[in-house]
Scaffold this motif. Structure first.
Motif, mmCIF file in Angstrom:
data_model
loop_
_atom_site.group_PDB
_atom_site.id
_atom_site.type_symbol
_atom_site.label_atom_id
_atom_site.label_comp_id
_atom_site.label_asym_id
_atom_site.label_seq_id
_atom_site.Cartn_x
_atom_site.Cartn_y
_atom_site.Cartn_z
ATOM 1 N N ARG A 58 40.584 39.865 40.575
ATOM 2 C CA ARG A 58 40.367 41.310 40.484
ATOM 3 C C ARG A 58 39.949 41.705 39.071
ATOM 4 O O ARG A 58 39.080 42.558 38.884
ATOM 5 N N LEU A 59 40.542 41.070 38.079
ATOM 6 C CA LEU A 59 40.170 41.345 36.693
ATOM 7 C C LEU A 59 38.721 40.954 36.437
ATOM 8 O O LEU A 59 37.960 41.698 35.819
ATOM 9 N N ARG A 60 38.290 39.801 36.962
ATOM 10 C CA ARG A 60 36.871 39.391 36.842
ATOM 11 C C ARG A 60 35.965 40.416 37.514
ATOM 12 O O ARG A 60 34.909 40.769 36.990
ATOM 13 N N GLN A 61 36.375 40.886 38.686
ATOM 14 C CA GLN A 61 35.583 41.874 39.415
ATOM 15 C C GLN A 61 35.440 43.168 38.605
ATOM 16 O O GLN A 61 34.349 43.739 38.521
ATOM 17 N N LEU A 62 36.511 43.622 37.995
ATOM 18 C CA LEU A 62 36.456 44.841 37.176
ATOM 19 C C LEU A 62 35.513 44.659 35.986
ATOM 20 O O LEU A 62 34.736 45.551 35.656
ATOM 21 N N TRP B 237 30.321 26.665 30.673
ATOM 22 C CA TRP B 237 30.927 25.943 29.572
ATOM 23 C C TRP B 237 32.442 26.053 29.514
ATOM 24 O O TRP B 237 33.094 25.232 28.895
ATOM 25 N N ILE B 238 33.029 27.024 30.127
ATOM 26 C CA ILE B 238 34.478 27.222 29.991
ATOM 27 C C ILE B 238 35.217 26.763 31.236
ATOM 28 O O ILE B 238 36.118 25.956 31.173
ATOM 29 N N ALA B 239 34.817 27.279 32.352
ATOM 30 C CA ALA B 239 35.555 26.999 33.583
ATOM 31 C C ALA B 239 35.199 25.655 34.146
ATOM 32 O O ALA B 239 34.169 25.102 33.909
ATOM 33 N N ALA C 236 32.543 35.845 33.502
ATOM 34 C CA ALA C 236 33.889 36.207 33.068
ATOM 35 C C ALA C 236 34.859 35.118 33.497
ATOM 36 O O ALA C 236 34.891 34.732 34.667
ATOM 37 N N TYR C 237 35.597 34.620 32.549
ATOM 38 C CA TYR C 237 36.653 33.641 32.809
ATOM 39 C C TYR C 237 37.964 34.332 32.487
ATOM 40 O O TYR C 237 38.126 34.908 31.410
ATOM 41 N N ARG D 34 44.083 35.718 29.169
ATOM 42 C CA ARG D 34 43.065 35.211 28.245
ATOM 43 C C ARG D 34 41.727 35.428 28.952
ATOM 44 O O ARG D 34 41.537 34.973 30.077
ATOM 45 N N VAL D 35 40.820 36.149 28.294
ATOM 46 C CA VAL D 35 39.559 36.548 28.911
ATOM 47 C C VAL D 35 38.390 36.136 28.025
ATOM 48 O O VAL D 35 38.391 36.402 26.819
ATOM 49 N N GLN D 36 37.412 35.493 28.633
ATOM 50 C CA GLN D 36 36.142 35.189 27.980
ATOM 51 C C GLN D 36 35.069 35.850 28.823
ATOM 52 O O GLN D 36 34.991 35.609 30.027
ATOM 53 N N VAL D 37 34.275 36.709 28.194
ATOM 54 C CA VAL D 37 33.315 37.502 28.957
ATOM 55 C C VAL D 37 31.972 37.578 28.242
ATOM 56 O O VAL D 37 31.906 37.695 27.025
#
Length: 100
Positions: free
Chosen positions: A6-10, A98-100, A20-21, A44-47
């Motif tokens: 849900r956070l990725r969707q937002l 590169w992250i996920a 978004a990771y 922890r968010v990478q966007v």
């Protein structure tokens, strides 16, 4: 309850994020004084967003906090942010996954 999906969707909806990771790190903060039951999670968010182009790190973080304003203090207690423009990712030669 806020989930990483849900956070990725937002982030995708509100920041036009192309990537978004999100990692839920709440379990690492179970005994943390600020981490009370119902006070929200630690993420922890990478966007990557085109809205970040030409912006300072502070301006980018403000954009993220504004986009998640309804969740802050309720579903989100803390965010660890890494923000990039698509140009920065391309210039660094970082693969899209590169992250996920």
């Amino acid at each position: 309850m806020l989930t990483p999906n849900r956070l990725r969707q937002l982030l995708a909806e509100k920041l036009q994020a192309t990537y978004a990771y999100v990692e839920d790190e709440s379990h690492r903060h179970a005994g943390h004084r600020g981490r009370q039951q119902g006070s929200g999670g630690h993420y922890r968010v990478q966007v990557v967003s085109p809205l970040f182009a030409g912006k300072t790190s502070l301006q980018r973080h403000r954009l993220v906090y504004a986009a998640l304003a309804e969740e802050m203090g309720q579903s989100i207690h803390a965010l660890a942010l890494q923000t990039y423009s698509p140009e920065e990712v391309a210039a660094a030669g970082i693969p899209h996954d590169w992250i996920a």
